[in-house]
Design a protein around this motif. Structure first.
Motif, PDB file in Angstrom:
ATOM      1  N   UNK A 215       4.899  -4.408  -3.797  1.00 39.79           N
ATOM      2  CA  UNK A 215       4.716  -3.677  -2.544  1.00 39.79           C
ATOM      3  C   UNK A 215       5.463  -2.347  -2.626  1.00 39.79           C
ATOM      4  N   UNK A 216       6.690  -2.384  -3.133  1.00 38.84           N
ATOM      5  CA  UNK A 216       7.479  -1.166  -3.290  1.00 38.84           C
ATOM      6  C   UNK A 216       6.835  -0.169  -4.228  1.00 38.84           C
ATOM      7  N   UNK A 217       6.246  -0.662  -5.331  1.00 37.20           N
ATOM      8  CA  UNK A 217       5.552   0.218  -6.273  1.00 37.20           C
ATOM      9  C   UNK A 217       4.389   0.933  -5.600  1.00 37.20           C
ATOM     10  N   UNK A 218       3.614   0.182  -4.810  1.00 30.02           N
ATOM     11  CA  UNK A 218       2.455   0.778  -4.132  1.00 30.02           C
ATOM     12  C   UNK A 218       2.892   1.886  -3.177  1.00 30.02           C
ATOM     13  N   UNK A 219       4.003   1.658  -2.488  1.00 31.16           N
ATOM     14  CA  UNK A 219       4.512   2.676  -1.568  1.00 31.16           C
ATOM     15  C   UNK A 219       5.057   3.872  -2.353  1.00 31.16           C
ATOM     16  N   UNK A 220       5.837   3.607  -3.387  1.00 27.74           N
ATOM     17  CA  UNK A 220       6.444   4.682  -4.184  1.00 27.74           C
ATOM     18  C   UNK A 220       5.372   5.548  -4.844  1.00 27.74           C
ATOM     19  N   UNK A 221       4.318   4.904  -5.363  1.00 26.33           N
ATOM     20  CA  UNK A 221       3.249   5.647  -6.029  1.00 26.33           C
ATOM     21  C   UNK A 221       2.306   6.345  -5.054  1.00 26.33           C
ATOM     22  N   UNK A 222       2.467   6.088  -3.773  1.00 24.75           N
ATOM     23  CA  UNK A 222       1.643   6.769  -2.780  1.00 24.75           C
ATOM     24  C   UNK A 222       0.296   6.115  -2.538  1.00 24.75           C
ATOM     25  N   UNK A 223       0.095   4.884  -3.039  1.00 26.81           N
ATOM     26  CA  UNK A 223      -1.169   4.186  -2.771  1.00 26.81           C
ATOM     27  C   UNK A 223      -1.329   3.924  -1.284  1.00 26.81           C
ATOM     28  N   UNK A 224      -0.223   3.513  -0.650  1.00 25.11           N
ATOM     29  CA  UNK A 224      -0.209   3.249   0.779  1.00 25.11           C
ATOM     30  C   UNK A 224       1.098   3.790   1.352  1.00 25.11           C
ATOM     31  N   UNK A 225       1.090   4.054   2.645  1.00 28.30           N
ATOM     32  CA  UNK A 225       2.328   4.480   3.301  1.00 28.30           C
ATOM     33  C   UNK A 225       3.117   3.237   3.679  1.00 28.30           C
ATOM     34  N   UNK A 226       4.356   3.428   4.059  1.00 24.41           N
ATOM     35  CA  UNK A 226       5.155   2.260   4.446  1.00 24.41           C
ATOM     36  C   UNK A 226       4.630   1.659   5.738  1.00 24.41           C
ATOM     37  N   UNK A 227       4.003   2.470   6.594  1.00 24.27           N
ATOM     38  CA  UNK A 227       3.411   1.961   7.831  1.00 24.27           C
ATOM     39  C   UNK A 227       2.185   1.098   7.520  1.00 24.27           C
ATOM     40  N   UNK A 228       1.372   1.557   6.570  1.00 23.86           N
ATOM     41  CA  UNK A 228       0.206   0.775   6.164  1.00 23.86           C
ATOM     42  C   UNK A 228       0.642  -0.519   5.493  1.00 23.86           C
ATOM     43  N   UNK A 229       1.702  -0.457   4.685  1.00 25.45           N
ATOM     44  CA  UNK A 229       2.219  -1.661   4.022  1.00 25.45           C
ATOM     45  C   UNK A 229       2.729  -2.654   5.059  1.00 25.45           C
ATOM     46  N   UNK A 230       3.413  -2.151   6.075  1.00 26.85           N
ATOM     47  CA  UNK A 230       3.931  -3.019   7.129  1.00 26.85           C
ATOM     48  C   UNK A 230       2.788  -3.740   7.831  1.00 26.85           C
ATOM     49  N   UNK A 231       1.729  -3.010   8.122  1.00 26.82           N
ATOM     50  CA  UNK A 231       0.572  -3.609   8.788  1.00 26.82           C
ATOM     51  C   UNK A 231      -0.150  -4.593   7.871  1.00 26.82           C
ATOM     52  N   UNK A 232      -0.348  -4.210   6.619  1.00 26.01           N
ATOM     53  CA  UNK A 232      -1.091  -5.039   5.665  1.00 26.01           C
ATOM     54  C   UNK A 232      -0.360  -6.331   5.307  1.00 26.01           C
ATOM     55  N   UNK A 233       0.954  -6.256   5.137  1.00 22.53           N
ATOM     56  CA  UNK A 233       1.718  -7.416   4.678  1.00 22.53           C
ATOM     57  C   UNK A 233       2.450  -8.148   5.800  1.00 22.53           C
ATOM     58  N   UNK A 234       2.327  -7.669   7.024  1.00 20.48           N
ATOM     59  CA  UNK A 234       2.962  -8.342   8.153  1.00 20.48           C
ATOM     60  C   UNK A 234       4.480  -8.269   8.127  1.00 20.48           C
ATOM     61  N   UNK A 235       4.996  -7.112   7.735  1.00 19.21           N
ATOM     62  CA  UNK A 235       6.438  -6.911   7.670  1.00 19.21           C
ATOM     63  C   UNK A 235       6.807  -5.696   8.511  1.00 19.21           C
ATOM     64  N   UNK A 236       8.087  -5.519   8.749  1.00 18.05           N
ATOM     65  CA  UNK A 236       8.577  -4.370   9.486  1.00 18.05           C
ATOM     66  C   UNK A 236       8.490  -3.121   8.607  1.00 18.05           C
ATOM     67  N   UNK A 237       8.338  -1.978   9.239  1.00 21.08           N
ATOM     68  CA  UNK A 237       8.249  -0.712   8.497  1.00 21.08           C
ATOM     69  C   UNK A 237       9.523  -0.456   7.692  1.00 21.08           C
ATOM     70  N   UNK A 238      10.675  -0.812   8.247  1.00 16.97           N
ATOM     71  CA  UNK A 238      11.944  -0.632   7.535  1.00 16.97           C
ATOM     72  C   UNK A 238      12.039  -1.570   6.330  1.00 16.97           C
ATOM     73  N   UNK A 239      11.485  -2.764   6.462  1.00 16.94           N
ATOM     74  CA  UNK A 239      11.462  -3.712   5.341  1.00 16.94           C
ATOM     75  C   UNK A 239      10.612  -3.143   4.212  1.00 16.94           C
ATOM     76  N   UNK A 240       9.461  -2.564   4.573  1.00 21.64           N
ATOM     77  CA  UNK A 240       8.602  -1.938   3.559  1.00 21.64           C
ATOM     78  C   UNK A 240       9.359  -0.818   2.851  1.00 21.64           C
ATOM     79  N   UNK A 241      10.117  -0.043   3.601  1.00 20.69           N
ATOM     80  CA  UNK A 241      10.924   1.025   3.017  1.00 20.69           C
ATOM     81  C   UNK A 241      11.975   0.459   2.059  1.00 20.69           C
ATOM     82  N   UNK A 242      12.590  -0.652   2.468  1.00 20.49           N
ATOM     83  CA  UNK A 242      13.582  -1.292   1.598  1.00 20.49           C
ATOM     84  C   UNK A 242      12.946  -1.811   0.308  1.00 20.49           C
ATOM     85  N   UNK A 243      11.712  -2.327   0.394  1.00 20.71           N
ATOM     86  CA  UNK A 243      11.007  -2.788  -0.809  1.00 20.71           C
ATOM     87  C   UNK A 243      10.766  -1.618  -1.762  1.00 20.71           C
ATOM     88  N   UNK A 244      10.412  -0.447  -1.191  1.00 19.50           N
ATOM     89  CA  UNK A 244      10.191   0.734  -2.020  1.00 19.50           C
ATOM     90  C   UNK A 244      11.496   1.151  -2.697  1.00 19.50           C
TER      91      UNK A 244
END
Length: 116
Positions: free
Chosen positions: A11-40
């Motif tokens: 998930x962090x790789x996808x965000x770092x590489x720009x495939x998805x934003x952290x907001x899109x990752x949060x929505x897609x994976x059912x996590x908080x936006x800050x959690x997605x940021x921490x994964x990145x």
């Protein structure tokens, strides 16, 4: 929802590489936006990568609608839109309480159980 370390790094790789934003990752994976940021950040630190130097901006989550749905909504009258909004609000309230009504209302689903 818990993810393994490998899943978090992916998930962090996808965000770092720009495939998805952290907001899109949060929505897609059912996590908080800050959690997605921490994964990145976890992915970045695990691979000794530099921080992204992009511009800093606050982005709102994107709510994308399929073009067909959007066209259907545009074709509706004000009264039809109000009725659809009421139906959506009722469905949302029912789901929060843990049940869903199917067909003409004679079938009620509580979790996986069917109650008539």
């Amino acid at each position: 929802m818990k993810y393994t370390k490998e899943q978090r790094l992916d998930i962090g790789r996808r965000i770092y590489d720009g495939e998805i934003s952290r907001y899109e990752a949060a929505e897609e994976y059912g996590i908080n936006e800050q959690t997605a940021r921490n994964y990145m950040r976890m992915y970045r630190d695990a691979n000794q990568l530099p921080p992204k130097q992009g511009r800093r901006s606050i982005c709102a989550p994107s709510f994308k609608k399929a073009p067909a749905e959007l066209d259907e909504l545009k074709a509706m009258t004000k009264e039809e839109l109000i009725q659809e909004l009421i139906k959506a609000k009722i469905t949302e309230a029912r789901l929060k309480k843990g049940y869903e009504v199917k067909r003409d209302g004679t079938v009620i689903l509580y979790g996986n159980k069917i109650i008539k």
